[in-house]
Design a protein around this motif. Structure first.
Motif, mmCIF file in Angstrom:
data_model
loop_
_atom_site.group_PDB
_atom_site.id
_atom_site.type_symbol
_atom_site.label_atom_id
_atom_site.label_comp_id
_atom_site.label_asym_id
_atom_site.label_seq_id
_atom_site.Cartn_x
_atom_site.Cartn_y
_atom_site.Cartn_z
ATOM 1 N N GLY A 9 7.338 1.394 -9.222
ATOM 2 C CA GLY A 9 7.030 2.769 -8.902
ATOM 3 C C GLY A 9 7.702 3.194 -7.616
ATOM 4 O O GLY A 9 8.576 2.514 -7.088
ATOM 5 N N ASP A 10 7.253 4.320 -7.100
ATOM 6 C CA ASP A 10 7.827 4.966 -5.930
ATOM 7 C C ASP A 10 6.828 4.899 -4.776
ATOM 8 O O ASP A 10 5.740 5.453 -4.876
ATOM 9 C CB ASP A 10 8.145 6.419 -6.298
ATOM 10 N N ALA A 11 7.202 4.244 -3.716
ATOM 11 C CA ALA A 11 6.299 4.094 -2.565
ATOM 12 C C ALA A 11 5.984 5.434 -1.900
ATOM 13 O O ALA A 11 5.003 5.526 -1.165
ATOM 14 C CB ALA A 11 6.885 3.125 -1.540
ATOM 15 N N THR A 12 6.785 6.476 -2.156
ATOM 16 C CA THR A 12 6.466 7.786 -1.587
ATOM 17 C C THR A 12 5.429 8.526 -2.426
ATOM 18 O O THR A 12 5.044 9.643 -2.089
ATOM 19 C CB THR A 12 7.715 8.682 -1.419
ATOM 20 N N ASP A 13 4.987 7.900 -3.502
ATOM 21 C CA ASP A 13 3.925 8.444 -4.348
ATOM 22 C C ASP A 13 2.871 7.352 -4.503
ATOM 23 O O ASP A 13 2.708 6.779 -5.587
ATOM 24 C CB ASP A 13 4.500 8.867 -5.703
ATOM 25 N N PRO A 14 2.179 7.030 -3.400
ATOM 26 C CA PRO A 14 1.275 5.877 -3.408
ATOM 27 C C PRO A 14 0.104 6.040 -4.372
ATOM 28 O O PRO A 14 -0.515 7.096 -4.441
ATOM 29 C CB PRO A 14 0.798 5.782 -1.959
ATOM 30 N N MET A 15 -0.162 4.973 -5.089
ATOM 31 C CA MET A 15 -1.231 4.957 -6.087
ATOM 32 C C MET A 15 -2.597 4.973 -5.414
ATOM 33 O O MET A 15 -2.742 4.551 -4.270
ATOM 34 C CB MET A 15 -1.114 3.698 -6.936
ATOM 35 N N GLY A 16 -3.581 5.420 -6.167
ATOM 36 C CA GLY A 16 -4.958 5.346 -5.703
ATOM 37 C C GLY A 16 -5.396 6.578 -4.938
ATOM 38 O O GLY A 16 -4.708 7.592 -4.895
ATOM 39 N N SER A 17 -6.571 6.438 -4.355
ATOM 40 C CA SER A 17 -7.155 7.537 -3.593
ATOM 41 C C SER A 17 -7.675 6.988 -2.271
ATOM 42 O O SER A 17 -7.542 5.805 -1.987
ATOM 43 C CB SER A 17 -8.288 8.185 -4.395
ATOM 44 N N GLY A 18 -8.267 7.862 -1.483
ATOM 45 C CA GLY A 18 -8.735 7.456 -0.161
ATOM 46 C C GLY A 18 -7.583 7.423 0.821
ATOM 47 O O GLY A 18 -6.467 7.871 0.526
ATOM 48 N N SER A 19 -7.834 6.864 1.982
ATOM 49 C CA SER A 19 -6.802 6.799 3.014
ATOM 50 C C SER A 19 -5.705 5.823 2.610
ATOM 51 O O SER A 19 -5.980 4.706 2.175
ATOM 52 C CB SER A 19 -7.403 6.359 4.346
ATOM 53 N N HIS A 123 0.921 0.918 1.600
ATOM 54 C CA HIS A 123 1.894 1.000 0.512
ATOM 55 C C HIS A 123 3.288 0.945 1.124
ATOM 56 O O HIS A 123 3.544 1.618 2.133
ATOM 57 C CB HIS A 123 1.714 2.311 -0.257
ATOM 58 N N LEU A 124 4.165 0.148 0.532
ATOM 59 C CA LEU A 124 5.502 0.024 1.095
ATOM 60 C C LEU A 124 6.504 -0.482 0.076
ATOM 61 O O LEU A 124 6.130 -1.130 -0.899
ATOM 62 C CB LEU A 124 5.487 -0.892 2.318
ATOM 63 N N PRO A 125 7.786 -0.167 0.330
ATOM 64 C CA PRO A 125 8.834 -0.822 -0.453
ATOM 65 C C PRO A 125 9.015 -2.230 0.137
ATOM 66 O O PRO A 125 8.263 -2.618 1.028
ATOM 67 C CB PRO A 125 10.051 0.070 -0.185
ATOM 68 N N ARG A 126 9.999 -2.953 -0.303
ATOM 69 C CA ARG A 126 10.261 -4.288 0.270
ATOM 70 C C ARG A 126 10.936 -4.102 1.634
ATOM 71 O O ARG A 126 12.150 -4.254 1.784
ATOM 72 C CB ARG A 126 11.102 -5.126 -0.676
ATOM 73 N N ILE A 127 10.098 -3.765 2.611
ATOM 74 C CA ILE A 127 10.580 -3.430 3.958
ATOM 75 C C ILE A 127 11.423 -4.563 4.552
ATOM 76 O O ILE A 127 11.130 -5.731 4.366
ATOM 77 C CB ILE A 127 9.410 -3.098 4.914
ATOM 78 N N GLY A 128 12.460 -4.161 5.256
ATOM 79 C CA GLY A 128 13.287 -5.116 5.981
ATOM 80 C C GLY A 128 14.242 -5.925 5.135
ATOM 81 O O GLY A 128 15.073 -6.659 5.668
#
Length: 160
Positions: A9-19, A123-128
């Motif tokens: 998926g797309d980390a700029t569209d994070p799944m779920g709800s809440g903070s 939520h993040l992509p494979r950072i670094g």
């Protein structure tokens, strides 16, 4: 012990709800214009604007390797600009890649504090491991140690 969840998926569209906090690595040169930050900027203008202000004001703030900036972008949604790259990939063709694992560890520890305070999932992509030139085999255990082992839910996104 919590684990790290991997999804397509797309980390700029994070799944779920809440903070939720979308985290990514940035460099210490003020550059913003390649890689995941382009997707961030297409989605929200605030992270880039905040990062550029932070960089311009670096003589009087904490900008530098190991620093983190939490930017609100929507109701209960934040972007964490984490400075964990020294320079940029094109300048590092020879020698050491831009990622600095010690700076990333510092950023992740600070991110954990923010996530705990906000009761947020990360939520993040494979950072670094992209333009920063890092090894996921080194980065994944840092995420586990600083976030997941502290009960913070972490979702890593791989583009379909």
């Amino acid at each position: 012990m919590s684990g790290i969840r991997y999804v397509r998926g797309d980390a700029t569209d994070p799944m779920g709800s809440g903070s939720r906090i979308v985290a990514h690595c940035s460099n210490d040169t003020g550059g913003w214009g390649r890689g995941f930050v382009l997707a961030l900027s297409r989605r929200w203008p605030q992270p880039e604007e905040a990062y550029r202000r932070w960089y311009r004001g670096r003589a009087g703030n904490d900008f530098g390797l190991g620093a983190i900036q939490l930017v609100p972008v929507d109701q209960d949604l934040y972007v964490a600009n984490m400075v964990a790259q020294h320079g940029i990939r094109s300048a590092a063709r020879v020698g050491r890649p831009p990622i600095r694992y010690d700076a990333l560890a510092q950023c992740l520890a600070k991110l954990a504090q923010h996530a705990s305070r906000l009761e947020a999932n990360v939520h993040l992509p494979r950072i670094g491991a992209g333009l920063a030139g890092g090894s996921w085999d080194v980065i994944e255990p840092l995420i586990q140690q600083h976030l997941a082992d502290h009960g913070i839910s972490v979702t890593v996104y791989d583009l379909p």
